[in-house]
Motif scaffolding. Structure first.
Motif, PDB file in Angstrom:
ATOM      1  N   VAL A  67      -8.132  13.058  10.106  1.00 11.53           N
ATOM      2  CA  VAL A  67      -8.221  11.679   9.620  1.00 11.53           C
ATOM      3  C   VAL A  67      -8.451  11.675   8.118  1.00 11.53           C
ATOM      4  O   VAL A  67      -7.784  10.942   7.368  1.00 11.53           O
ATOM      5  N   VAL A  68      -9.370  12.533   7.663  1.00 15.33           N
ATOM      6  CA  VAL A  68      -9.624  12.629   6.229  1.00 15.33           C
ATOM      7  C   VAL A  68      -8.351  13.065   5.505  1.00 15.33           C
ATOM      8  O   VAL A  68      -7.960  12.483   4.490  1.00 15.33           O
ATOM      9  N   LEU A  69      -7.671  14.058   6.078  1.00 17.86           N
ATOM     10  CA  LEU A  69      -6.424  14.530   5.472  1.00 17.86           C
ATOM     11  C   LEU A  69      -5.393  13.413   5.393  1.00 17.86           C
ATOM     12  O   LEU A  69      -4.658  13.291   4.422  1.00 17.86           O
ATOM     13  N   PHE A  70      -5.335  12.569   6.456  1.00 15.51           N
ATOM     14  CA  PHE A  70      -4.378  11.459   6.427  1.00 15.51           C
ATOM     15  C   PHE A  70      -4.664  10.542   5.250  1.00 15.51           C
ATOM     16  O   PHE A  70      -3.749  10.124   4.548  1.00 15.51           O
ATOM     17  N   PHE A  71      -5.931  10.225   5.033  1.00 12.06           N
ATOM     18  CA  PHE A  71      -6.221   9.290   3.946  1.00 12.06           C
ATOM     19  C   PHE A  71      -5.975   9.934   2.579  1.00 12.06           C
ATOM     20  O   PHE A  71      -5.518   9.266   1.654  1.00 12.06           O
ATOM     21  N   ILE A  72      -6.221  11.236   2.481  1.00 11.53           N
ATOM     22  CA  ILE A  72      -5.873  11.931   1.236  1.00 11.53           C
ATOM     23  C   ILE A  72      -4.347  11.868   1.025  1.00 11.53           C
ATOM     24  O   ILE A  72      -3.870  11.520  -0.053  1.00 11.53           O
ATOM     25  N   PHE A  73      -3.607  12.160   2.108  1.00 12.30           N
ATOM     26  CA  PHE A  73      -2.141  12.072   2.062  1.00 12.30           C
ATOM     27  C   PHE A  73      -1.701  10.667   1.657  1.00 12.30           C
ATOM     28  O   PHE A  73      -0.826  10.484   0.806  1.00 12.30           O
ATOM     29  N   ALA A  74      -2.338   9.650   2.289  1.00 13.51           N
ATOM     30  CA  ALA A  74      -1.951   8.261   2.028  1.00 13.51           C
ATOM     31  C   ALA A  74      -2.179   7.896   0.568  1.00 13.51           C
ATOM     32  O   ALA A  74      -1.343   7.226  -0.050  1.00 13.51           O
ATOM     33  N   VAL A  75      -3.282   8.358  -0.006  1.00 13.59           N
ATOM     34  CA  VAL A  75      -3.550   8.062  -1.416  1.00 13.59           C
ATOM     35  C   VAL A  75      -2.491   8.737  -2.286  1.00 13.59           C
ATOM     36  O   VAL A  75      -1.928   8.121  -3.195  1.00 13.59           O
ATOM     37  N   GLY A  76      -2.171   9.999  -1.966  1.00 12.18           N
ATOM     38  CA  GLY A  76      -1.148  10.718  -2.726  1.00 12.18           C
ATOM     39  C   GLY A  76       0.201  10.025  -2.659  1.00 12.18           C
ATOM     40  O   GLY A  76       0.794   9.670  -3.681  1.00 12.18           O
ATOM     41  N   VAL A  77       0.669   9.784  -1.433  1.00 10.91           N
ATOM     42  CA  VAL A  77       1.946   9.082  -1.235  1.00 10.91           C
ATOM     43  C   VAL A  77       1.881   7.701  -1.875  1.00 10.91           C
ATOM     44  O   VAL A  77       2.824   7.249  -2.514  1.00 10.91           O
ATOM     45  N   GLY A  78       0.728   7.062  -1.708  1.00 14.93           N
ATOM     46  CA  GLY A  78       0.556   5.706  -2.229  1.00 14.93           C
ATOM     47  C   GLY A  78       0.760   5.642  -3.722  1.00 14.93           C
ATOM     48  O   GLY A  78       1.494   4.777  -4.216  1.00 14.93           O
ATOM     49  N   ILE A  79       0.157   6.560  -4.459  1.00 13.93           N
ATOM     50  CA  ILE A  79       0.262   6.527  -5.929  1.00 13.93           C
ATOM     51  C   ILE A  79       1.714   6.737  -6.354  1.00 13.93           C
ATOM     52  O   ILE A  79       2.254   5.983  -7.168  1.00 13.93           O
ATOM     53  N   ILE A  80       2.376   7.740  -5.735  1.00 13.35           N
ATOM     54  CA  ILE A  80       3.775   8.022  -6.104  1.00 13.35           C
ATOM     55  C   ILE A  80       4.673   6.838  -5.731  1.00 13.35           C
ATOM     56  O   ILE A  80       5.446   6.336  -6.553  1.00 13.35           O
ATOM     57  N   THR A  81       4.554   6.374  -4.464  1.00 10.41           N
ATOM     58  CA  THR A  81       5.406   5.284  -4.004  1.00 10.41           C
ATOM     59  C   THR A  81       5.189   4.023  -4.832  1.00 10.41           C
ATOM     60  O   THR A  81       6.133   3.338  -5.198  1.00 10.41           O
ATOM     61  N   PRO A  93      12.503  -5.385  -0.230  1.00 11.05           N
ATOM     62  CA  PRO A  93      11.932  -5.463   1.122  1.00 11.05           C
ATOM     63  C   PRO A  93      12.489  -4.420   2.087  1.00 11.05           C
ATOM     64  O   PRO A  93      11.767  -3.942   2.967  1.00 11.05           O
ATOM     65  N   ILE A  94      13.759  -4.036   1.926  1.00 14.30           N
ATOM     66  CA  ILE A  94      14.339  -3.030   2.821  1.00 14.30           C
ATOM     67  C   ILE A  94      13.629  -1.686   2.636  1.00 14.30           C
ATOM     68  O   ILE A  94      13.227  -1.042   3.609  1.00 14.30           O
ATOM     69  N   ALA A  95      13.436  -1.292   1.382  1.00 10.64           N
ATOM     70  CA  ALA A  95      12.730  -0.032   1.132  1.00 10.64           C
ATOM     71  C   ALA A  95      11.288  -0.135   1.624  1.00 10.64           C
ATOM     72  O   ALA A  95      10.725   0.845   2.139  1.00 10.64           O
ATOM     73  N   GLY A  96      10.691  -1.313   1.477  1.00 16.31           N
ATOM     74  CA  GLY A  96       9.326  -1.517   1.963  1.00 16.31           C
ATOM     75  C   GLY A  96       9.237  -1.312   3.464  1.00 16.31           C
ATOM     76  O   GLY A  96       8.330  -0.638   3.969  1.00 16.31           O
ATOM     77  N   LEU A  97      10.211  -1.873   4.176  1.00 18.60           N
ATOM     78  CA  LEU A  97      10.216  -1.736   5.632  1.00 18.60           C
ATOM     79  C   LEU A  97      10.386  -0.270   6.034  1.00 18.60           C
ATOM     80  O   LEU A  97       9.736   0.217   6.969  1.00 18.60           O
ATOM     81  N   LYS A 137       4.265   3.734  -7.895  1.00 15.61           N
ATOM     82  CA  LYS A 137       4.900   3.862  -9.222  1.00 15.61           C
ATOM     83  C   LYS A 137       6.408   3.661  -9.125  1.00 15.61           C
ATOM     84  O   LYS A 137       7.007   2.968  -9.955  1.00 15.61           O
ATOM     85  N   ILE A 138       7.037   4.277  -8.080  1.00 13.70           N
ATOM     86  CA  ILE A 138       8.485   4.125  -7.914  1.00 13.70           C
ATOM     87  C   ILE A 138       8.829   2.654  -7.651  1.00 13.70           C
ATOM     88  O   ILE A 138       9.701   2.071  -8.298  1.00 13.70           O
ATOM     89  N   PHE A 139       8.114   2.046  -6.716  1.00 20.09           N
ATOM     90  CA  PHE A 139       8.396   0.644  -6.377  1.00 20.09           C
ATOM     91  C   PHE A 139       8.206  -0.267  -7.597  1.00 20.09           C
ATOM     92  O   PHE A 139       8.984  -1.182  -7.812  1.00 20.09           O
ATOM     93  N   GLU A 140       7.153   0.005  -8.370  1.00 25.48           N
ATOM     94  CA  GLU A 140       6.873  -0.848  -9.527  1.00 25.48           C
ATOM     95  C   GLU A 140       8.038  -0.796 -10.506  1.00 25.48           C
ATOM     96  O   GLU A 140       8.468  -1.822 -11.039  1.00 25.48           O
ATOM     97  N   LYS A 141       8.575   0.412 -10.715  1.00 23.56           N
ATOM     98  CA  LYS A 141       9.694   0.579 -11.653  1.00 23.56           C
ATOM     99  C   LYS A 141      10.949  -0.109 -11.133  1.00 23.56           C
ATOM    100  O   LYS A 141      11.608  -0.857 -11.858  1.00 23.56           O
ATOM    101  N   VAL A 142      11.292   0.164  -9.853  1.00 25.70           N
ATOM    102  CA  VAL A 142      12.483  -0.444  -9.260  1.00 25.70           C
ATOM    103  C   VAL A 142      12.338  -1.965  -9.250  1.00 25.70           C
ATOM    104  O   VAL A 142      13.274  -2.702  -9.538  1.00 25.70           O
ATOM    105  N   ASP A 143      11.123  -2.405  -8.949  1.00 26.59           N
ATOM    106  CA  ASP A 143      10.856  -3.837  -8.857  1.00 26.59           C
ATOM    107  C   ASP A 143      11.086  -4.528 -10.200  1.00 26.59           C
ATOM    108  O   ASP A 143      11.621  -5.639 -10.271  1.00 26.59           O
TER     109      ASP A 143
END
Lengths: 433, 433
Positions: free
Chosen positions: A211-225, A243-247, A227-233
């Motif tokens: 569970v701890v690893l999942f949240f670490i993973f989520a924070v990592g993926v979250g920061i990268i994603t 919205p398609i990429a979000g889904l 940044k990408i979404f913000e730029k594309v947006d």
């Protein structure tokens, strides 16, 4: 020809859900309650017009995931931070009070058993089913009331998310204790949990680590994603690809959460929503998702709860147990969450709202019960009790929340323990419908 | 755990479909072609990331139905009336030319057979697969080009709808001739068809009668539903209940069309759209449906075509036959529809557009092939030819249409045989994106 039956079922579900949803609103009850009643009406309990099928279950599951994704998208991250500690305390107390009460309830009905005996674990499992709050119905009710983004809404949603995690830990703990460690349960636990378990670490610690690893993973993926979404947006504001990429992110995170880390898929969907909740187009994504949800997936999910129940199959013995089970499950959360909320500084009225908001049970309770059936810790007849709990809590919670909000509104927590700048609160208020 | 595989598949489908769709658009090809290629990429032919499953097929089928409903919603009824006679002629010629060419093709490959022999019916069945145009891909391509509501777009869509009906008549005719009447085929024919058949009327006449009955039923339901929707729409303009009720009507009509009358469900969905195309909120419904379609159901449908194909399984013998099969099927429609369009007064360029727009095959060809397998008139290896035809026609048609429209645009048919008032044409022009 299967597809024809599906089309027929979908037409009936949509018509009944919308009709009873509107009827519920006319009676000042929330639409969700109407949709669940619609499911009961067309299900095996009454008219038997629609049979639950694999495809309908799958559509309902997609519906839950989209609901949770939308809940995540509607999160105010600063509010979540603010409610984080309090939510964790509320969730923890709210898990252990019903766990203990449920265990005692079973023993009251079927005799007290020595700690460690098979009967004791069966009793403990009844408690375990009561632990996990299902936030989707509360989310829908709060959204209808325009209170999802308020402090109480955020507290409930965060507590329910944390509560899922604790609930899954408790489940693994109980199953691990009662059976041979890392044998009967490993198949459903996720790759990371399994890997950790196989290294000799105990099941409980293994799950905690994944569970701890999942949240670490989520924070990592979250920061990268993010940044990408913000730029594309910024380049492609308000285009379909956002919205398609979000889904796609939502489905991917749901899958990874459960398959890799053994964390519930709906938690993954919520986290995907939280990742995207701060990009400029988050409202745009939420609107598009909402249309998908209310047109088809939402009604199917809420109806499917009613579809899974056959009131006719009840007998008197299980009926009495079920009534007690439902009462204890509801009271357990109201006492556990409400009391801890009161101690944490919420007003009495708002503490009751939090307790009631946390008392809904849903797909997670069902999943826990199914797991219990699978490992032989739960007899099939208790399944009806679980479904009754889901239905009663799903119908009562939105009605009670609506009444409470109409009577008291929400207290002003501007001077709350963790002070936030007034403009943040104003912003949150303005965003709420 | 099945739901996890579904979530994974959906995430992959959405990402690949959108990526290849955008890539296709960059290469000046329509997005649809990219989405089908995405399906081929992630399917068993190449990466094998996603397996076709019952749930994905069901979602794809819902996707087709929503596409057809939207096509119906976009119909300009006055335009349809105007193109009705011409469309019927184009459709009829376009059915019989490939039917004959396909039969001859099979005989050229596998030897000529006497009329009435088992081999003859097998040959006739190859022709039958070629008859039914699948309008969904053409509709999507025309919509992307903004030409769906033009005279050519309406002609193609109406001809394809009529063509479906004729195709189903031909199918029933061929199966009825080759096997014992009203024994092997009655189960899938719809209640009305069965009832008529059982009275001793021949199969062909029975199917013809049930088709006529369906359209009588559709007009009856249409008038009543239209009046109800118009009234509700005036009171509750732009509320959720309008598109939700519309979707329910779409599913109900699809179901009734096939189950009761033995007419394809997609025809029912199209008719539901046509019923609602004249209410004030038809654009509002179409927009909401479109969001459902492009977010999830559309990509799933177009990907699923690629998913069903395994290019690796081809052998040389079937490859040559397949290539000839595809060529004849495409040319059959171009010659049949194009020539009749030219004779009916369309310009040469526009006749080619109509021929090309009609050459797409899709789910109907697959359904016909599956039916043939079921009654033992088609060997499984010809299935690959059908899928190849679907893929090639789906990719070629949008590209060809785009090139043709870019080179010639659309001729002005203001002085066409059935004159329409200029303001109607202007209105139609303004409505096209």
């Amino acid at each position: 020809m299967d597809i024809l039956d599906l089309l027929r079922s979908l037409a009936i579900i949509i018509i009944f859900a919308k009709f009873f949803g509107l009827l519920a609103r006319k009676c000042k009850a929330p639409q969700v309650a109407g949709e669940i009643i619609a499911g009961l009406m067309i299900g095996p309990s009454l008219l038997n017009l629609v049979q639950d099928s694999d495809v309908i279950s799958a559509l309902a599951e997609i519906g839950v995931i989209i609901l949770m994704f939308n809940a995540g998208l509607g999160t105010d991250l600063r509010q979540l931070m603010k409610t984080g500690v309090k939510a964790t305390i509320i969730a923890t107390v709210g898990v252990f009070v019903p766990l203990i009460l449920g265990t005692v309830l079973y023993m009251c009905f079927y005799g007290f058993a020595a700690v460690g005996s098979q009967e004791f674990y069966k009793a403990l499992f009844i408690g375990t089913i009561m632990t996990a709050t299902s936030v989707s119905i509360t989310v829908q009710a709060l959204r209808e009331l325009g209170k999802l983004k308020g402090l109480i809404g955020t507290t409930i949603v965060s507590a329910a998310i944390i509560d899922d995690v604790i609930g899954i830990l408790v489940l693994t703990f109980v199953i691990g204790l009662s059976s041979n460690p890392s044998s009967s349960t490993s198949s459903d636990e996720g790759i990371v949990t399994e890997a950790i378990s196989s290294t000799g670490v105990s099941d409980i610690l293994g799950v905690a680590m994944s569970v701890v690893l999942f949240f670490i993973f989520a924070v990592g993926v979250g920061i990268i994603t993010y940044k990408i979404f913000e730029k594309v947006d910024q380049r492609y504001r308000h285009t379909r690809r956002i919205p398609i990429a979000g889904l796609a992110l939502c489905f991917a995170m749901s899958y990874i959460a459960e398959r890799v880390f053994g964390v519930a898929d709906i938690t993954g969907a919520y986290v995907a929503g939280v990742i995207l909740c701060s990009i400029d187009d988050s409202d745009y994504i939420a609107r598009k998702m909402d249309i998908n949800s209310y047109m088809l997936f939402g009604p199917i999910f809420f109806c499917s709860i009613g579809l899974q129940t056959n009131i006719k199959e009840m007998n008197l013995g299980i009926l009495w147990f079920s009534i007690a089970f439902v009462l204890i499950a509801l009271l357990g959360k109201i006492i556990g969450c409400g009391l801890s909320a009161k101690l944490l500084g919420f007003t009495g009225e708002d503490s009751i709202k939090i307790g009631i908001g946390m008392m809904t049970r849903g797909e997670v309770a069902l999943i826990v019960a199914q797991k219990g059936l699978q490992v032989g810790m739960l007899s099939p007849e208790y399944f009806t009790s679980v479904i009754l709990l889901i239905i009663v809590s799903s119908i009562l919670t939105p009605i009670a929340l609506k009444l409470l909000y109409e009577r008291h509104g929400e207290a002003d927590y501007t001077d709350f323990k963790h002070p936030v700048k007034p403009d943040v609160l104003l912003q949150a208020k303005a965003a709420g419908k």
